[in-house]
Scaffold this active site. Sequence first.
Site: not given
Ligand code: VG1
Ligand code: CO
Length: 553
Positions: A123-124, A287, A289, A291-292, A374, A386
Site C-alpha cells: 500500500s502506502h 497511494d 495501490d 485505494d487512498r 480518517e 476503498k
Molecule cells: C492504516 C490506517 C487504516 C487503513 C490501513 C490500510 O492502518 O490507519 O485506516 O485501513 O492502514 O490501508 P494502521 O493499522 O497502520 O493504522 V492501505 O491503504 O494499507 O490498504
Molecule cells: Co493503500
Amino acid sequence: MKHQEKVSPFSEKKIRLTNSFEDQKPGTSGLRKSTKKFCEKDYLESFIEAIFQTLPGIKGGTLVLGGDGRYGNERAIQIILKMGAAHGLKKIITTTKGILSTPAASNLIRSQNAIGGIILSASHNPGGANGDFGVKVNGANGGPAPESLTNEIYRYTKKLKEYKLLDVPDISITAKGKHFLSQMCVEVIDGVDDYIHLMQKLFDFESIKQLINDDFPVIFDAMNAVTGPYAHYLLEKLLEAPTGTVLNGSPLEDFGGIHPDPNLTYASDLAELLLEKKQYSFGAACDGDGDRNMILGKDCFVNPSDSLAVITANAHLIPGYSEGITGVARSMPTSSAVDVVAKELNIKCFETPTGWKFFGNLLDANEITICGEESFGTGSNHVREKDGLWAVLFWLQILSKRRLSVSEIMKEHWLKYGRHYYSRHDYEGIESKAANDLYNRLENLLTSLTGKPFAGSIVTVADNFEYTDPIDKSISSRQGLRILLEDKSRIIVRMSGTGTKGSTLRVYLERFVPKTGDLDQDPQLVLKQLIDDINSLAEIERRTGMNKPTVIT
Ligand code: VG1
Ligand code: CO
C-alpha cells in the site's frame, strides 16, 4: 534451509520446509514486511501455500492476481501462478505487467465471480529492494479477508511442512492473452479497462469534462505508483484534461524514491502547488495501490474525515447514488463529521474498528452505501475496497454540479453542520518495547479516568474499543483506546498494524465547534489542550524520546 524435492508426472514439485516462518501474522491489511524478508527463500511461498490451503473454493475456482508494480511484483506473480496451477485452480486472471490497483482488483473479483484475489502491495509503504512488500488476500465479495480467515491463514503458516508448485518456466505477462499451466488457464487482461467502465457507470463524465474546460485547472499526483495508467486514461483521455495533468504517472518499482502515502508530508510537492503557489483549483493524490486519496483545493486541504461527510451530504448529485444511500459507516478513529450528516439525512451510521475489512459485511447486507476512514480512505458499495480515484471523481462531480470552489464547499458544509476540528499525530519508528509499555500503561490508566476532568471537559467513556459485527455477531476486541469527553471531544490512541519498522503510535484528536462558533481556525490550535493533556497523561515525549510527531495530518 534444506529441501527435498519430489517430482510428480505433471512436473508438480513438493518443496519440504525444514523450518517454518514465525512472523507471518497479517496486520490491518494483509501481510506486510520488508522486501528483503519477502525475498528470503520460501518466505512468500509459505504464506501463499497457507492461503491456498485456507481460502474456500480453490479447486476449480478462479482467482484474481495483480499488484501495484513495486519491486518483487512480477516475481511474486510468477510464483503464485505456478503454485495456483499445482493447487487445482481453474483460472487465474492477471494483468499486463501485473499492474492492478486494489479497487480494480476488488471490481474484477466481483465481476468475474472469482473465489477471491491476491493483491501484491504494501500500500502506502515505500517500495524497492530496500522498501516494503506485501500480500493482501481478498474474498469472494471482493473485500479484504475477514479476521476469521486471516487468523486461519496465520494458524496454517505455523504448521506448514511443505508447499507445492508446478515446475514450469515463467510465462510472459507483458501482453494480453491466454496461457495454460497444465490444466490451469492464465488469462492476462488489461487491468485498467473494467475499472474505467465501472467509473463510467457511476459518474456523469460530460459534466466533469465541462468543468475542467471552464477554467478549472486540476492536477493529480500518482506518486509513481499504480494509479498512473488509470489516471492518464480517466483524466487526460476521457475528461480531456491537458496532457501533464497527471504527475508521476508511470508505475516504478521503487516509486522513484517517493513514499507513496498521499498526505501533506509525503505528497508535499502537490500540496505546495495548491496551498502555496495556488496554481490549481483542484488537486489530488493516491497511494501505492490506489485505494487512498488526498483531496486539495486552491489554498484548502480537505481533512479525510470531512471528505467522507461532504461525499455523504452530496451523494444525491452523483448519478450512481441519485436513488439515495441506505447508510454510512466510519472507522472508530474517524471524526464524527459524517454522523451529523447521517442524522440529517435520517440514515443509519455505523462505527467500526480500523481496517476496510470491517465494512464488508455491512456493504454486503446493504446496510450502508458509503464508508470511510480518517486515513485518506473513502469508498462505496461499487467495490469492497476503498477507492482513491473514485473519491477524486466524486469530488470533481460535486464541483461540476455545484460550481463552487473546494473551500466554498467546505465552508458551506461547516455552516450547516458545524465543524469537527480533527488531527492525527503519528509517532513512527518507536522502539517496540517503549511503544508497548506506553500503550499498556495508558490502557491501565483509563479505568480511573471516567468522570474526571480532562482537557477542559469531563471524561464520559474511557476504554479499549470492542466491536460486535451487526451482521455475523463476531467480536473484535482491543481495537484502540478511547477517551470521550462530555463536550463531544474525542481522543483515540492506537498502535499501527501496517508499519514494518519498530512501532507506530497514532493519536487521533477531535473537537466539535457548532455552526455558530469560529469555523476558520487552525486545527492544531483548537486541539492544543487535547494534545497537551494526552501527551502528558501518556508521557509520549518521555517514553518515545520524540518531542513532536513524525507526521501530522
Ligand atoms: C492504516 C490506517 C487504516 C487503513 C490501513 C490500510 O492502518 O490507519 O485506516 O485501513 O492502514 O490501508 P494502521 O493499522 O497502520 O493504522 V492501505 O491503504 O494499507 O490498504
Ligand atoms: Co493503500
